[in-house]
Design an enzyme around this catalytic site. Sequence first.
Site, PDB file in Angstrom:
ATOM      1  N   ALA A 142      48.857  36.486  20.592  1.00 48.16           N
ATOM      2  CA  ALA A 142      48.752  36.092  22.008  1.00 48.16           C
ATOM      3  C   ALA A 142      49.924  35.158  22.325  1.00 48.16           C
ATOM      4  O   ALA A 142      49.752  34.050  22.839  1.00 48.16           O
ATOM      5  CB  ALA A 142      47.400  35.433  22.303  1.00 48.16           C
TER       6      ALA A 142
ATOM      7  N   GLY B  26      55.743  28.973  24.238  1.00 47.38           N
ATOM      8  CA  GLY B  26      55.727  27.946  23.181  1.00 47.38           C
ATOM      9  C   GLY B  26      56.030  28.557  21.812  1.00 47.38           C
ATOM     10  O   GLY B  26      56.838  28.032  21.045  1.00 47.38           O
ATOM     11  N   HIS B  27      55.376  29.692  21.505  1.00 44.12           N
ATOM     12  CA  HIS B  27      55.654  30.364  20.232  1.00 44.12           C
ATOM     13  C   HIS B  27      57.106  30.834  20.173  1.00 44.12           C
ATOM     14  O   HIS B  27      57.764  30.739  19.140  1.00 44.12           O
ATOM     15  CB  HIS B  27      54.762  31.611  20.074  1.00 44.12           C
ATOM     16  CG  HIS B  27      53.298  31.328  19.983  1.00 44.12           C
ATOM     17  ND1 HIS B  27      52.404  31.708  20.957  1.00 44.12           N
ATOM     18  CD2 HIS B  27      52.564  30.743  19.010  1.00 44.12           C
ATOM     19  CE1 HIS B  27      51.189  31.356  20.601  1.00 44.12           C
ATOM     20  NE2 HIS B  27      51.250  30.765  19.423  1.00 44.12           N
TER      21      HIS B  27
ATOM     22  N   GLN C 219      39.248  29.897   9.842  1.00 40.71           N
ATOM     23  CA  GLN C 219      39.404  28.629  10.546  1.00 40.71           C
ATOM     24  C   GLN C 219      38.548  28.533  11.807  1.00 40.71           C
ATOM     25  O   GLN C 219      38.667  27.579  12.562  1.00 40.71           O
ATOM     26  CB  GLN C 219      40.872  28.361  10.846  1.00 40.71           C
ATOM     27  CG  GLN C 219      41.509  29.274  11.876  1.00 40.71           C
ATOM     28  CD  GLN C 219      43.021  29.058  11.966  1.00 40.71           C
ATOM     29  OE1 GLN C 219      43.770  29.495  11.093  1.00 40.71           O
ATOM     30  NE2 GLN C 219      43.485  28.381  13.006  1.00 40.71           N
TER      31      GLN C 219
ATOM     32  N   LYS D 171      51.769  20.463  19.204  1.00 38.68           N
ATOM     33  CA  LYS D 171      50.517  20.386  19.981  1.00 38.68           C
ATOM     34  C   LYS D 171      49.340  20.221  19.025  1.00 38.68           C
ATOM     35  O   LYS D 171      48.421  19.451  19.288  1.00 38.68           O
ATOM     36  CB  LYS D 171      50.322  21.634  20.843  1.00 38.68           C
ATOM     37  CG  LYS D 171      49.010  21.547  21.655  1.00 38.68           C
ATOM     38  CD  LYS D 171      48.921  22.621  22.693  1.00 38.68           C
ATOM     39  CE  LYS D 171      48.648  23.979  22.088  1.00 38.68           C
ATOM     40  NZ  LYS D 171      47.276  24.084  21.495  1.00 38.68           N
TER      41      LYS D 171
ATOM     42  N   SER E  38      47.401  29.617  23.792  1.00 35.76           N
ATOM     43  CA  SER E  38      46.873  30.980  23.988  1.00 35.76           C
ATOM     44  C   SER E  38      45.511  30.924  24.672  1.00 35.76           C
ATOM     45  O   SER E  38      45.075  31.902  25.281  1.00 35.76           O
ATOM     46  CB  SER E  38      46.736  31.686  22.640  1.00 35.76           C
ATOM     47  OG  SER E  38      47.984  31.693  21.992  1.00 35.76           O
ATOM     48  N   ARG E  39      44.822  29.773  24.562  1.00 32.90           N
ATOM     49  CA  ARG E  39      43.473  29.664  25.149  1.00 32.90           C
ATOM     50  C   ARG E  39      43.526  29.339  26.645  1.00 32.90           C
ATOM     51  O   ARG E  39      42.483  29.383  27.307  1.00 32.90           O
ATOM     52  CB  ARG E  39      42.650  28.609  24.413  1.00 32.90           C
ATOM     53  CG  ARG E  39      42.280  29.029  22.997  1.00 32.90           C
ATOM     54  CD  ARG E  39      41.270  28.080  22.360  1.00 32.90           C
ATOM     55  NE  ARG E  39      40.703  28.614  21.140  1.00 32.90           N
ATOM     56  CZ  ARG E  39      41.072  28.274  19.905  1.00 32.90           C
ATOM     57  NH1 ARG E  39      42.027  27.393  19.719  1.00 32.90           N
ATOM     58  NH2 ARG E  39      40.486  28.818  18.846  1.00 32.90           N
TER      59      ARG E  39
HETATM   60  O1  PAF Z   1      48.331  27.194  14.879  1.00 29.51           O
HETATM   61  C1  PAF Z   1      47.927  28.354  14.650  1.00 29.51           C
HETATM   62  O2  PAF Z   1      48.177  29.273  15.415  1.00 29.51           O
HETATM   63  C2  PAF Z   1      47.118  28.629  13.403  1.00 29.51           C
HETATM   64  O3  PAF Z   1      46.297  27.558  13.102  1.00 29.51           O
HETATM   65  C3  PAF Z   1      47.984  29.008  12.184  1.00 29.51           C
HETATM   66  C4  PAF Z   1      48.912  27.871  11.781  1.00 29.51           C
HETATM   67  C5  PAF Z   1      48.818  30.243  12.513  1.00 29.51           C
HETATM   68  C6  PAF Z   1      47.088  29.334  10.993  1.00 29.51           C
HETATM   69  O4  PAF Z   1      46.220  30.381  11.276  1.00 29.51           O
END
Ligand code: PAF
Length: 287
Positions: free
Chosen positions: A32, A36-37, A61, A149, A186-187
């Site tokens: 997503a 930023g990415h 996670q 962030k 992304s949220r």
């Molecule tokens: O920040 C994220 O998007 C996630 O926590 C990561 C570092 C890709 C691990 O799943």
Amino acid sequence: MQILTNPHALRQWHTEQHRAGLRIGVVPTMGALHEGHLQLVDQIRPHADRVVVTIFVNPLQFGPNEDFGRYPRQFPTDCALCEARGVDAVYHPDVPGMYPDGFQTHVEVEQVSQRWCGASRPGHFRGVATVVLKLLNQTGADVAIFGQKDWQQLQVIRQMCRDLDHPAEILGAPIVREPDGLAMSSRNVYLSAEQRSNALAISKGLWHLQQQVASTARAPAELQAELLATIAASGGQPEYVGLVQAESLEPLDDFSVAGRALVAARYGATRLIDNVELPVRDVQAKP
Ligand code: PAF
């Protein structure tokens, strides 16, 4: 751009790159992708000869009542964005490829994971540390970059690499914000127009707090309470406001050391996080 979906193909790829003397830079993501990415891609490029973006929504996670199932997934769009940004390879494993039957090893970074997001999301940082270590190993990362962030996540990953002697260099990149100040996430797509506008109380409140540290003698507890109240008044449900030492994430007694203000809050069902650097005050100085 190569698209790799299993660890064996990826190993073959990074072994070839390393044989050619090339340095591999990794941008771990859950997809997503937003600006930023993509700025992480730009920022790692001067540190690496080949850039790999990993796209994996990591079930480890997410808590049982969190948004794993509905987390936004848009793999074809993400690939197009990566290609346009000059990414060399995308790694997109599936869950059984990452956690095969019988998987039983996890990474627990103890102290720095405990408070803040760690307290409200039990097991979250165990899942993050485990997947990040696997991604660093699988990609043969020489350097990896994470957004500031997720400030606590960045500290957890740095601590893990120090403790477990992982040689990858870990870079932290400044938060990328929308023009109105909302931290990109992304949220953010989950927010209604009203919630999105109300949620600006977080960034505005953090900047106000930063300015109060710089220009007044107000104490951490007072500023923390003020920001909690500001977020609540805006219609958010604050989870925490932490004024912390930047690396250990222990609460600050005063502003004499490098600090960070951290926030997590919900607007409707959407959980947002943000943070700012705090100025260091000369606590010895007489007014
Ligand atoms: O920040 C994220 O998007 C996630 O926590 C990561 C570092 C890709 C691990 O799943």
